[in-house]
Design a protein around this motif. Structure first.
Motif, PDB file in Angstrom:
ATOM      1  N   GLY A 144       0.887  -1.272   0.097  1.00  0.00           N
ATOM      2  CA  GLY A 144      -0.026  -0.025   0.079  1.00  0.00           C
ATOM      3  C   GLY A 144       0.900   1.325  -0.012  1.00  0.00           C
ATOM      4  O   GLY A 144       1.615   1.496  -0.909  1.00  0.00           O
ATOM      5  N   ALA A 145       0.494   2.068   1.021  1.00  0.00           N
ATOM      6  CA  ALA A 145       1.379   3.480   1.192  1.00  0.00           C
ATOM      7  C   ALA A 145       2.940   3.487   1.069  1.00  0.00           C
ATOM      8  O   ALA A 145       3.548   4.187   0.817  1.00  0.00           O
ATOM      9  CB  ALA A 145       0.758   4.030   2.386  1.00  0.00           C
ATOM     10  N   LYS A 146       3.240   2.180   1.665  1.00  0.00           N
ATOM     11  CA  LYS A 146       4.817   1.918   1.529  1.00  0.00           C
ATOM     12  C   LYS A 146       5.222   1.280   0.375  1.00  0.00           C
ATOM     13  O   LYS A 146       6.577   1.167   0.288  1.00  0.00           O
ATOM     14  CB  LYS A 146       5.080   0.982   2.763  1.00  0.00           C
ATOM     15  CG  LYS A 146       4.626   1.211   4.196  1.00  0.00           C
ATOM     16  CD  LYS A 146       5.158   0.287   4.932  1.00  0.00           C
ATOM     17  CE  LYS A 146       4.676   0.501   6.583  1.00  0.00           C
ATOM     18  NZ  LYS A 146       3.431   0.547   6.672  1.00  0.00           N
ATOM     19  N   THR A 147       4.723   1.371  -0.831  1.00  0.00           N
ATOM     20  CA  THR A 147       5.097   0.887  -1.906  1.00  0.00           C
ATOM     21  C   THR A 147       6.358   1.895  -2.459  1.00  0.00           C
ATOM     22  O   THR A 147       7.244   1.370  -3.090  1.00  0.00           O
ATOM     23  CB  THR A 147       4.063   0.990  -3.186  1.00  0.00           C
ATOM     24  OG1 THR A 147       2.980   0.010  -2.590  1.00  0.00           O
ATOM     25  CG2 THR A 147       4.553   0.605  -4.312  1.00  0.00           C
ATOM     26  N   LYS A 148       6.246   3.274  -2.495  1.00  0.00           N
ATOM     27  CA  LYS A 148       7.348   3.990  -2.909  1.00  0.00           C
ATOM     28  C   LYS A 148       8.484   3.848  -2.180  1.00  0.00           C
ATOM     29  O   LYS A 148       9.742   3.505  -2.787  1.00  0.00           O
ATOM     30  CB  LYS A 148       6.856   5.355  -2.790  1.00  0.00           C
ATOM     31  CG  LYS A 148       5.787   5.882  -3.784  1.00  0.00           C
ATOM     32  CD  LYS A 148       5.448   7.260  -3.869  1.00  0.00           C
ATOM     33  CE  LYS A 148       4.404   7.790  -4.908  1.00  0.00           C
ATOM     34  NZ  LYS A 148       4.211   9.102  -4.725  1.00  0.00           N
ATOM     35  N   SER A 149       8.353   3.679  -0.878  1.00  0.00           N
ATOM     36  CA  SER A 149       9.695   3.397   0.026  1.00  0.00           C
ATOM     37  C   SER A 149      10.211   1.871  -0.371  1.00  0.00           C
ATOM     38  O   SER A 149      11.349   1.723  -0.252  1.00  0.00           O
ATOM     39  CB  SER A 149       9.327   3.709   1.532  1.00  0.00           C
ATOM     40  OG  SER A 149       9.008   4.980   1.733  1.00  0.00           O
ATOM     41  N   ALA A 150       9.423   1.200  -0.577  1.00  0.00           N
ATOM     42  CA  ALA A 150       9.720  -0.441  -0.939  1.00  0.00           C
ATOM     43  C   ALA A 150      10.345  -0.328  -2.248  1.00  0.00           C
ATOM     44  O   ALA A 150      11.391  -1.105  -2.437  1.00  0.00           O
ATOM     45  CB  ALA A 150       8.525  -1.155  -0.660  1.00  0.00           C
ATOM     46  N   SER A 151       9.955   0.326  -3.205  1.00  0.00           N
ATOM     47  CA  SER A 151      10.433   0.588  -4.550  1.00  0.00           C
ATOM     48  C   SER A 151      11.652   0.945  -4.483  1.00  0.00           C
ATOM     49  O   SER A 151      12.785   0.634  -5.076  1.00  0.00           O
ATOM     50  CB  SER A 151       9.703   1.548  -5.261  1.00  0.00           C
ATOM     51  OG  SER A 151      10.428   1.647  -6.530  1.00  0.00           O
ATOM     52  N   ALA A 152      12.148   1.992  -3.501  1.00  0.00           N
ATOM     53  CA  ALA A 152      13.340   2.574  -3.449  1.00  0.00           C
ATOM     54  C   ALA A 152      14.534   1.451  -3.016  1.00  0.00           C
ATOM     55  O   ALA A 152      15.705   1.502  -3.394  1.00  0.00           O
ATOM     56  CB  ALA A 152      13.510   3.750  -2.485  1.00  0.00           C
TER      57      ALA A 152
END
Length: 422
Positions: free
Chosen positions: A362-370
């Motif tokens: 969910g909302a952590k997708t961008k941080s996980a992507s990094a």
């Protein structure tokens, strides 16, 4: 489909095409490196370990800029991150001109670092954007379809490199050592200059694409800053580091990228050593492997409509491992053929690992992507390790055991992830 849904689809078509094209553009840069390794090894008289530093400098850029890219997306949104990434990509390509004039290997490595810094922004933004443009359950299939255009760029990159950068006279190390100083200086100047025009044109192309993206209307998902998601906060990354399934995905991506970059980086070198080919013939084998990689992306995307993504991942990883072991044990054209064939089975690994790792975050997708993009540092580590193994053992074939071990880790990821699936 309702009239409203059709209107939304039409509005998203142009932005979708522009973003999918990014997969093509970074494929060009990634696989030009495989040609540069052969070119610089000859031009600067490098060992395999030193030549492997091309990939080390390149993928270090991914590692260093992935989290800054995620933070930038928090403040400015996906489209701004893409635009900045393309500008950095273009700047690094333009730096090849003065690097060639200086005939400086460190200067070239610095230019590659700048290019990779731009690609870190592109991959950190484009992958999660594609993954979130639809239902989560089909994210792996959607990412595999988008990434099918990446090997097309890779093929174009190798063709450009083999036709324009490796187009000079193929001197042996002994012939180079016997050259008079004046002839050696002239030959080196010509070989260094061979990279200038290809990278100049690439730089112009990616900057023009950045302008096109900037002036094209994008949907809200691409331009929203999403400050409320608190992307990049310490608590966000802390939660991810306490999530073992995600960490296993990061590890799998680290080893997979190391295997892919390692095989492609030394395929030309392997063909020269094991089968006695020229560097241009070796580049043709690399082109063939990239064609198979592209076909594997399309085939994998189609197969995922019938088979679970993780089952396909496990099977492909096991075959990739066996092919690298075969290339170690059996030299000559059969070994070259095994490495070329391994590219077909690599095809689905990056997008499948990526999509399965961010599933449900969910909302952590961008941080996980990094963090997943930071795992691309495997492309810096394993080619250098393969070069070290080759230099110490005296056999580039023996170094193919390194990617074999990497594929085994990918198989383990697929096995563990499938067992945890609800």
């Amino acid at each position: 489909m309702s009239a409203e849904a059709q209107m939304i689809a039409r509005r998203r078509f142009a932005p979708f095409v522009l973003i999918v094209a990014l997969f093509f553009l970074w494929g060009v840069a990634n696989n030009l490196n495989d040609v540069l390794i052969a070119h610089f090894k000859k031009l600067f008289t490098l060992s395999d370990l030193q030549a492997g530093l091309v990939q080390s400098a390149f993928y270090l850029g991914y590692f260093c800029l992935a989290i800054p890219a995620a933070l930038f997306m928090q403040k400015q949104g996906y489209r701004a991150a893409v635009t900045l990434g393309l500008c950095l990509y273009g700047l690094g390509a333009f730096l090849f001109w003065p690097a060639a004039r200086a005939e400086s290997y460190p200067f070239f490595l610095g230019a590659l670092f700048v290019i990779a810094s731009g690609l870190a922004f592109l991959e950190t933004s484009a992958n999660p954007l594609i993954a979130r443009l639809g239902p989560e359950d089909s994210a792996s299939q959607r990412l595999n379809l988008a990434q099918a255009f990446n090997p097309l760029g890779s093929i174009v990159g190798v063709v450009i490199g083999s036709r324009f950068i490796l187009a000079g006279i193929d001197h042996s190390p002994a012939e180079i050592a016997r050259m008079p100083d004046s002839a050696l200086a002239a030959w080196r100047a010509g070989e260094a200059a061979a990279v200038q025009m290809p990278y100049l044109l690439i730089g112009i192309g990616v900057v023009a694409w950045a302008v096109l993206i900037r002036i094209t209307p994008f949907p809200a998902i691409a331009t929203a800053t999403n400050v409320e998601e608190d992307v990049g906060a310490a608590s966000d990354f802390g939660a991810l580091f306490r999530h073992p399934p995600f960490l296993l995905g990061v590890a799998a991506q680290f080893f997979y990228v190391g295997a892919q970059v390692g095989v492609w980086s030394f395929l030309i070198r392997y063909a020269q050593d094991a089968a006695g080919t020229s560097d241009r013939t070796g580049a043709n084998y690399l082109t063939l492997s990239l064609v198979l990689f592209m076909l594997g992306r399309f085939a994998g995307s189609a197969l995922m409509a019938r088979l679970p993504a993780l089952s396909l991942l496990k099977g492909f990883a096991a075959i990739g491992c066996l092919l690298c072991v075969f290339a170690t044990a059996v030299h000559g054209l059969p070994g070259v053929g095994a490495l070329v064939a391994s590219s077909f089975f690599m095809s689905i690994m990056y997008p499948t690992i990526f999509a399965e790792s961010v599933h449900g975050l969910g909302a952590k997708t961008k941080s996980a992507s990094a963090l997943l993009v930071m795992a691309i540092i495997g492309g810096a580590v394993f080619p250098a390790l393969m070069g070290f193994v080759s230099d110490t053992s005296g056999s580039i074939a023996f170094a193919m055991l390194v990617p074999a071990a990497c594929f085994a880790v990918v198989f383990l990821f697929g096995l563990v992830k499938a067992r945890r699936a609800p």
